[in-house]
Design a protein around this motif. Structure first.
Motif, PDB file in Angstrom:
ATOM      1  N   ILE A 176       0.842  -1.204   0.000  1.00  0.00           N
ATOM      2  CA  ILE A 176       0.000   0.000   0.000  1.00  0.00           C
ATOM      3  C   ILE A 176       0.873   1.249   0.000  1.00  0.00           C
ATOM      4  N   ILE A 177       1.905   1.263   0.850  1.00  0.00           N
ATOM      5  CA  ILE A 177       2.790   2.421   0.911  1.00  0.00           C
ATOM      6  C   ILE A 177       3.514   2.626  -0.413  1.00  0.00           C
ATOM      7  N   LEU A 178       3.853   1.515  -1.082  1.00  0.00           N
ATOM      8  CA  LEU A 178       4.562   1.606  -2.356  1.00  0.00           C
ATOM      9  C   LEU A 178       3.630   1.848  -3.538  1.00  0.00           C
ATOM     10  N   SER A 194      -7.686   5.609  -4.761  1.00  0.00           N
ATOM     11  CA  SER A 194      -6.408   6.114  -5.255  1.00  0.00           C
ATOM     12  C   SER A 194      -5.518   6.475  -4.076  1.00  0.00           C
ATOM     13  N   LEU A 195      -4.211   6.272  -4.239  1.00  0.00           N
ATOM     14  CA  LEU A 195      -3.250   6.592  -3.192  1.00  0.00           C
ATOM     15  C   LEU A 195      -2.387   7.767  -3.653  1.00  0.00           C
ATOM     16  N   THR A 196      -2.872   8.953  -3.425  1.00  0.00           N
ATOM     17  CA  THR A 196      -2.147  10.162  -3.830  1.00  0.00           C
ATOM     18  C   THR A 196      -1.085  10.497  -2.779  1.00  0.00           C
ATOM     19  N   ILE A 341       7.523  16.544  -0.952  1.00  0.00           N
ATOM     20  CA  ILE A 341       7.115  17.322   0.218  1.00  0.00           C
ATOM     21  C   ILE A 341       5.693  16.980   0.666  1.00  0.00           C
ATOM     22  N   LYS A 342       4.816  16.671  -0.298  1.00  0.00           N
ATOM     23  CA  LYS A 342       3.419  16.425   0.042  1.00  0.00           C
ATOM     24  C   LYS A 342       3.234  15.191   0.924  1.00  0.00           C
TER      25      LYS A 342
END
Length: 442
Positions: A176-178, A194-196, A341-342
């Protein structure tokens, strides 16, 4: 205080092992190519050392500044007399061919990689590997507040991540993190999340890393805290809580939600104890704390079908190499996110203060060696950076020489190394200041 002391000792021992192994790599390659090693030190020794002893041509010692270690190799860093004497001696680093110098410099990195592989291989050989197939997560997932912020809900069944099926649940949090997308089954409805970078920020922007999802499980007591309200009311290990004030409870997350609603009151619990229905009255304090710890999914072999695999010596070496590579890939991914940065991944950067928290409060050799293996491959990776004063800086100069067939002037290498040392020192100071700021103000 005792837990901090134990954690600190574990970190100190782990770092000491990594430094000795790293410098041993340089030392052995230097000896193989008959280059004189003047010093071999654990930790730095400006002005004085804690211990030193000369054996043969080498002084072995322990410095007082625990920020690294070093081997002093003849002819690698030149003094004033060496500049005046242009004649290179056979036992000097500068007299050796480019490939030999490259191997001497790369020795520390190679040994850190080997250490990581050996540790992971040994752990796999001793304990094997226990995994939970994703298809056996029969009740869906339980998520914490961070998991909810990225769009997951309790009871979701994860089908795909980045359009791919993940065979083992153990790999899902990392995936999930990747990843960039999650496909879930939510009460029969297929939903794509979605994983923004903004969503991943919730996973990185927290004081400590913990699993933000886990298999959803029934609320079964694993431990009753002595003299707690639960203990006084007669709750026991293996009790299964099925009702709170006549409201049915099927899963641990439901129990937590109900307890938070009945803080500072007495509640009625219905319990299944070995097939018998038992009623208990328990007082909840103002925090809604019952005085029990519930079992986690790893304790519930009777509910989940785990796959256990044992490894031969040869198999463990192969899988140890794969585990090392997986750890390295994860570290590279994290470093990449630091510059986004986000995601706010930069908040997880830390010095020794942050590393201490990764070790358990009670001594655990298995966790100690696993973390040491992880730190070892991380140290190897960082030393590959082509920054003068790091191994990667020397490697960079030697590769340029091998490509151009022209040797870079030693004065250029020395001055670049000094500048690189100042840069690294400044970065380390900034990280330490940031770490202290996080402890007291974040």
């Amino acid at each position: 205080m005792m837990s901090i002391f134990i954690r600190s000792i574990q970190l100190f021992l782990s770092i000491s092992i990594l430094i000795v192994i790293h410098e041993l790599g340089h030392f052995l390659f230097a000896k193989i190519f008959k280059v004189r090693v003047e010093k071999f030190f654990l930790f730095f020794d400006p002005w004085f050392s804690i211990f030193k002893k000369k054996i043969g041509q080498t002084i072995y010692g322990i410095g007082w500044l625990p920020l690294g270690g070093y081997v002093k190799i003849s002819g690698m860093i030149l003094d004033e007399n060496s500049y005046l004497d242009n004649k290179k001696k056979d036992w000097e680093f500068r007299s050796k061919s480019a490939i030999k110098r490259l191997l001497i410099i790369s020795g520390g990195i190679l040994f850190n990689v080997l250490l990581s592989i050996i540790i992971f291989s040994s752990l796999l050989f001793k304990y094997g590997e226990k995994n939970l197939p994703t298809k056996n997560v029969k009740f869906g997932i339980e998520v914490d507040s961070f998991g909810k912020k990225i769009g997951l809900e309790n009871g979701d069944r994860i089908l795909l991540i980045n359009g791919k099926y993940i065979s083992y649940f153990n790999d899902i949090p990392k995936s999930i993190i990747l990843g960039n997308s999650i496909t879930v089954d939510r009460m029969g409805k297929i939903i794509n999340l979605s994983l923004t970078d903004e969503k991943k920020r919730f996973l990185f922007d927290r004081k400590e890393f913990r699993f933000f999802i886990k298999p959803r499980i029934p609320p079964i007591v694993n431990y009753v805290i002595k003299n707690s309200e639960a203990d006084k009311s007669g709750l026991k290990k293996d009790d299964k809580i099925i009702e709170v004030n006549s409201e049915f409870v099927l899963f641990s997350d439901q129990l937590k939600d109900l307890l938070s609603r009945y803080k500072n009151t007495t509640i009625n619990l219905s319990i299944n104890r070995n097939g018998s229905l038992i009623q208990k009255k328990v007082f909840l304090n103002k925090k809604g704390f019952l005085g029990i710890f519930l079992k986690n999914f790893m304790d519930l072999d009777q509910i989940f079908s785990f796959e256990k695999k044992n490894f031969s010596v040869i198999e463990s070496l192969s899988y140890g190499g794969k585990r090392t590579w997986e750890v390295l890939k994860n570290q590279i991914f994290f470093l990449k996110n630091v510059f986004h940065i986000k995601t706010k991944a930069y908040k997880q950067i830390g010095s020794f203060f942050s590393m201490v928290k990764e070790f358990p409060s009670q001594w655990n050799w298995d966790i100690f060696w696993s973390l040491t293996a992880t730190l070892s491959i991380w140290l190897a990776f960082l030393n590959l950076f082509p920054i003068p004063s790091l191994d990667g800086g020397y490697i960079f100069f030697i590769l340029i020489e091998m490509i151009t067939q022209k040797r870079i002037k030693e004065i250029v290498i020395e001055r670049s190394t000094f500048i690189g040392f100042l840069m690294i020192s400044l970065i380390m100071m900034m990280v330490i200041v940031w770490d202290i700021f996080k402890v007291f103000f974040y």
